[in-house]
Design an enzyme around this catalytic site. Structure first.
Site, PDB file in Angstrom:
ATOM      1  N   ASP A  79      29.911  84.384  49.460  1.00 36.06           N
ATOM      2  CA  ASP A  79      28.554  84.890  49.648  1.00 36.06           C
ATOM      3  C   ASP A  79      27.644  83.849  50.277  1.00 36.06           C
ATOM      4  OD1 ASP A  79      28.848  83.437  47.167  1.00 36.06           O
ATOM      5  OD2 ASP A  79      26.836  84.085  46.611  1.00 36.06           O
ATOM      6  N   GLU A 146      28.407  83.032  44.226  1.00 33.18           N
ATOM      7  CA  GLU A 146      28.072  81.668  43.802  1.00 33.18           C
ATOM      8  C   GLU A 146      26.569  81.453  43.789  1.00 33.18           C
ATOM      9  OE1 GLU A 146      27.230  77.309  44.429  1.00 33.18           O
ATOM     10  OE2 GLU A 146      26.706  79.038  45.657  1.00 33.18           O
TER      11      GLU A 146
END
Length: 487
Positions: A79, A146
């Site tokens: 991400d 994350e």
């Protein structure tokens, strides 16, 4: 343009980065990039696994002659932070990143670049795909989410990985080898309030704070960057103290791990005070811009008349809110006593929302010392509870304790020196939240290290990746793979 990026060296790395950046991948919405990564692994004929939370693991056997080396885990997160300039029209849910070359840097047009951690992902993809790179057995671990909770790392179960060494490719200085990081916790204050009808004697104004640099709320928290939420609160506090300003709405900041760049407020003031209010708030705005002129030369504070809001906050709640935000710590709380120049504990007042009878204030508190993290979290809790807020703690994740006796560290330091004319790398812990601390809870025997190329302005539209540094980093990665210790 991606075609321009694809001509950069090393082409294996930049081509994979261009492929990745064509896939929308904001945190919490990684479905497309998960599929992209699974298709990539399967297309290479490699064992490819998606675990129950969405992490993707791709396993590649050792090349000829490297079978006796320890299995390594190469890890990066899929991400990216989605930030854009206020005047940039862009949909992170549907569009790929629009990149361009600016001298020795790769940038994006008005948005975050996704080099954090896309260059790490691209590195691993390139190694998995190449047939002429020497390496031991690899378990490629691509985690999700994350940036907004580390839920991928938290959800990774023990037993899925067999690697003895983990290479985390999420550091943003190419002369740094990371051996530790901060843990963090979200501190969220909420409350409801009664709304009052705006008196007919009042008129509406809109206050805008924008043009701040923003940036990473861990790595850059010590730099003195302007926090739009704190600056806006200063303006609102002064307006109330001197002119009875009343708040209707506030919308400040965006993501928990980004220093807030913008804040907007709708307020009401007595029409009879208008001229004095404008003079006072513009004087204060100029004072603030003078204070920040070195770090925030592009700061803009706009005050403009707008339609008078129908409703305003309850007066008592407004007083408590502005005082609480004024009192709440933003920035460095404590420097490490053990590691020179390392921020130990800090807080970022990341989000302030006031609308329709509800207040929400979101903070991200970080520390490499658990007790200090909770000390600051409780300080913030007490500050907001004194104003009638309910305070919730969430997203708690541990730090990563440095191991200066690490076997992979003993390999990487001399390799770096050999490749860089005897220059010694900076071995350090960082104030960002890396996934190593979390991964270590289920894989406590795994030897972990973190490194990466130069990336500046992460978590902001000024994010940029250095081309020459990527070349240096790529060479370093290939040498590390050749020199992984034997089993």
């Amino acid at each position: 343009m991606s075609s321009e990026i694809r001509q950069l060296e090393p082409k294996q790395l930049w081509n994979k980065f261009a492929d990745l950046n064509a896939v929308p991948r904001p945190s919490k919405k990684e479905e497309r990039v998960i599929k992209f990564m699974k298709d990539f692994g399967v297309g290479l004929g490699l064992e490819t696994i998606e675990d129950e939370v969405g992490n993707v693991i791709i396993k590649k056997p050792a090349t000829l002659g490297m079978e006796d080396r320890k299995t390594i885990v190469m890890q990066s997160h899929l991400d990216m932070v989605h930030q854009k300039n206020n005047d940039t029209v862009f949909d992170f849910d549907t569009q790929g990143i629009d990149m361009y070359v600016d001298g020795d840097w790769v940038r994006a047009n008005g948005t975050t670049l996704g080099a954090d951690n896309g260059l790490g992902v691209a590195t691993i993809m390139a190694i998995l795909e190449c047939t002429d790179i020497v390496h031991p057995a690899i378990e490629a671990l691509f985690t999700i989410d994350e940036e907004t909770g580390m839920t991928g790392a938290m959800g990774l179960k023990g037993g899925l990985l067999n690697g003895e060494i983990l290479l985390n490719l999420d550091t943003e200085e190419d002369d740094e080898i990371g051996v530790g990081c901060a843990g963090g916790i979200d501190v969220t204050a909420i409350r409801s309030y009664d709304q009052e009808e705006t008196p007919e004697s009042k008129i509406g104004y809109k206050i805008v704070v924008k043009g701040l640099q923003g940036g990473h709320s861990g790595m850059q928290i010590h730099e003195g960057l302007g926090n739009a939420n704190k600056i806006m609160n200063r303006l609102l506090f002064d307006g109330f103290e001197n002119f009875g300003l009343r708040i209707s709405e506030i919308d400040g900041g965006s993501l928990r791990n980004a220093v807030p760049r913008e804040s907007n407020a709708i307020v009401a003031i007595d029409a009879i005070q208008e001229e004095a209010f404008i003079l006072e708030i513009n004087d204060l705005a100029n004072d603030i811009k003078t204070e920040y002129k070195t770090m925030e030369p592009d700061m803009v504070i706009e005050v403009s008349e707008t339609e008078t809001p129908d409703q305003i906050m309850d007066l008592g709640v407004q007083e408590g809110l502005t005082r609480a935000i004024y009192a709440a710590l933003n920035g460095v709380y404590r420097m490490s006593a053990d590691i020179p120049n390392l921020v130990e504990t800090s807080n970022n007042i990341a989000r302030v929302i006031v609308k329709d009878g509800h207040v929400k204030i979101g903070c991200l508190t970080r520390s490499s010392v658990e007790t200090s993290k909770w000390d600051l979290a409780n300080m913030l809790r007490a500050t907001f509870e004194l104003t009638g807020c309910e305070v919730e703690f969430g997203g708690d994740y541990p730090g990563w304790k440095p191991n200066m006796d690490s076997d992979i560290l003993k390999v990487m330091v001399p390799l770096y020196k050999n490749l860089n004319n005897g220059e010694t790398p900076h071995v350090a812990a960082c104030h960002a939240g890396l996934e190593c601390g979390i991964l270590g809870t289920n894989y406590p025997e795994m030897d972990m290290i973190s490194f990466g190329p130069n990336i500046k302005g992460a978590h902001s539209p000024d994010e940029r990746a250095q081309i020459s540094s990527a070349q240096k980093y790529w060479t370093y990665v290939l040498e590390i793979l050749k020199n992984i210790p034997k089993k």
